[in-house]
Design a protein around this motif. Structure first.
Motif, PDB file in Angstrom:
ATOM      1  N   MET A  23       0.850  -1.174   0.000  1.00 38.03           N
ATOM      2  CA  MET A  23       0.000   0.000   0.000  1.00 38.03           C
ATOM      3  C   MET A  23       0.895   1.235   0.000  1.00 38.03           C
ATOM      4  O   MET A  23       1.839   1.339   0.774  1.00 38.03           O
ATOM      5  N   MET A  77       1.694   5.125   0.656  1.00 34.44           N
ATOM      6  CA  MET A  77       1.283   6.188   1.559  1.00 34.44           C
ATOM      7  C   MET A  77       1.046   7.433   0.729  1.00 34.44           C
ATOM      8  O   MET A  77       1.970   7.995   0.148  1.00 34.44           O
ATOM      9  N   THR A  78      -0.207   7.823   0.657  1.00 35.64           N
ATOM     10  CA  THR A  78      -0.548   9.038  -0.075  1.00 35.64           C
ATOM     11  C   THR A  78      -0.826  10.144   0.923  1.00 35.64           C
ATOM     12  O   THR A  78      -0.899   9.916   2.132  1.00 35.64           O
ATOM     13  N   SER A  79      -0.997  11.335   0.418  1.00 33.06           N
ATOM     14  CA  SER A  79      -1.292  12.462   1.303  1.00 33.06           C
ATOM     15  C   SER A  79      -2.654  12.272   1.975  1.00 33.06           C
ATOM     16  O   SER A  79      -2.847  12.710   3.111  1.00 33.06           O
ATOM     17  N   GLU A  80      -3.564  11.594   1.295  1.00 32.70           N
ATOM     18  CA  GLU A  80      -4.876  11.328   1.900  1.00 32.70           C
ATOM     19  C   GLU A  80      -4.734  10.398   3.100  1.00 32.70           C
ATOM     20  O   GLU A  80      -5.358  10.615   4.137  1.00 32.70           O
ATOM     21  N   TRP A  81      -3.907   9.365   2.960  1.00 32.45           N
ATOM     22  CA  TRP A  81      -3.698   8.438   4.072  1.00 32.45           C
ATOM     23  C   TRP A  81      -3.001   9.146   5.225  1.00 32.45           C
ATOM     24  O   TRP A  81      -3.317   8.918   6.402  1.00 32.45           O
ATOM     25  N   VAL A 114      -5.598  11.103   7.035  1.00 33.27           N
ATOM     26  CA  VAL A 114      -6.453  10.223   7.834  1.00 33.27           C
ATOM     27  C   VAL A 114      -5.730   9.803   9.115  1.00 33.27           C
ATOM     28  O   VAL A 114      -6.314   9.802  10.208  1.00 33.27           O
ATOM     29  N   LEU A 115      -4.446   9.446   8.990  1.00 35.56           N
ATOM     30  CA  LEU A 115      -3.677   9.046  10.167  1.00 35.56           C
ATOM     31  C   LEU A 115      -3.510  10.202  11.158  1.00 35.56           C
ATOM     32  O   LEU A 115      -3.600  10.006  12.375  1.00 35.56           O
TER      33      LEU A 115
END
Length: 150
Positions: free
Chosen positions: A1, A3-7, A10-11
């Motif tokens: 997976m 790591m995008t800016s969206e993830w 979310v984190l």
């Protein structure tokens, strides 16, 4: 997976939410009540005694009334449980646990609803089952008609 800016967002939001939950009033009351119970050495010994009685109770339950110590163990465990239930510190701890669980249930429902109204969110308090997607049959795991796989 990947790591995008969206993830990452979310984190970060999850970290902020967990910090808010940990610093909430119900969490502090739970910590205080827990400390009040487990800093009392006499109460801790009563709780440990009750734990040993529970083990005897489970052994007696395998044989039921045919076990030679059935009546003795049944009477002792009821008396010990009542003594613990009537202890103010234990009662306060149980209430604090319930309040904290209600907070977690509310947060779970809010997160689930923010994803979709169809998300099934198991909750421990029957009050929240009416707001849960599993409420049609009385909640998850109730054998009702909610058709979720709890």
């Amino acid at each position: 997976m990947l790591m995008t800016s969206e993830w990452a967002f979310v984190l970060d939001e999850a970290d902020q939410l967990s910090t808010m939950i940990i610093s909430s009033e119900p969490a502090q009351k739970l910590r205080d009540a827990y400390a009040a119970v487990y800093n009392d050495h006499e109460l801790v010994s009563q709780i440990n005694k009750f734990g040993r009685l529970k083990e005897q109770y489970e052994d007696v339950q395998r044989f039921g009334k045919y076990h030679p110590d059935y009546h003795k163990v049944m009477k002792e465990i009821r008396m010990q449980k009542r003594a613990l239930d009537l202890n103010d510190r234990v009662a306060t701890l149980k209430l604090a646990e319930n309040d904290f669980q209600d907070l977690l249930d509310e947060v779970s429902l809010l997160i689930g609803r923010s994803v979709s109204e169809a998300v099934k969110v198991p909750v421990s308090n029957p009050f929240f089952t009416s707001g849960s997607s599993c409420s049609t049959g009385g909640g998850c795991g109730s054998g009702g008609g909610c058709s979720c796989s709890a």
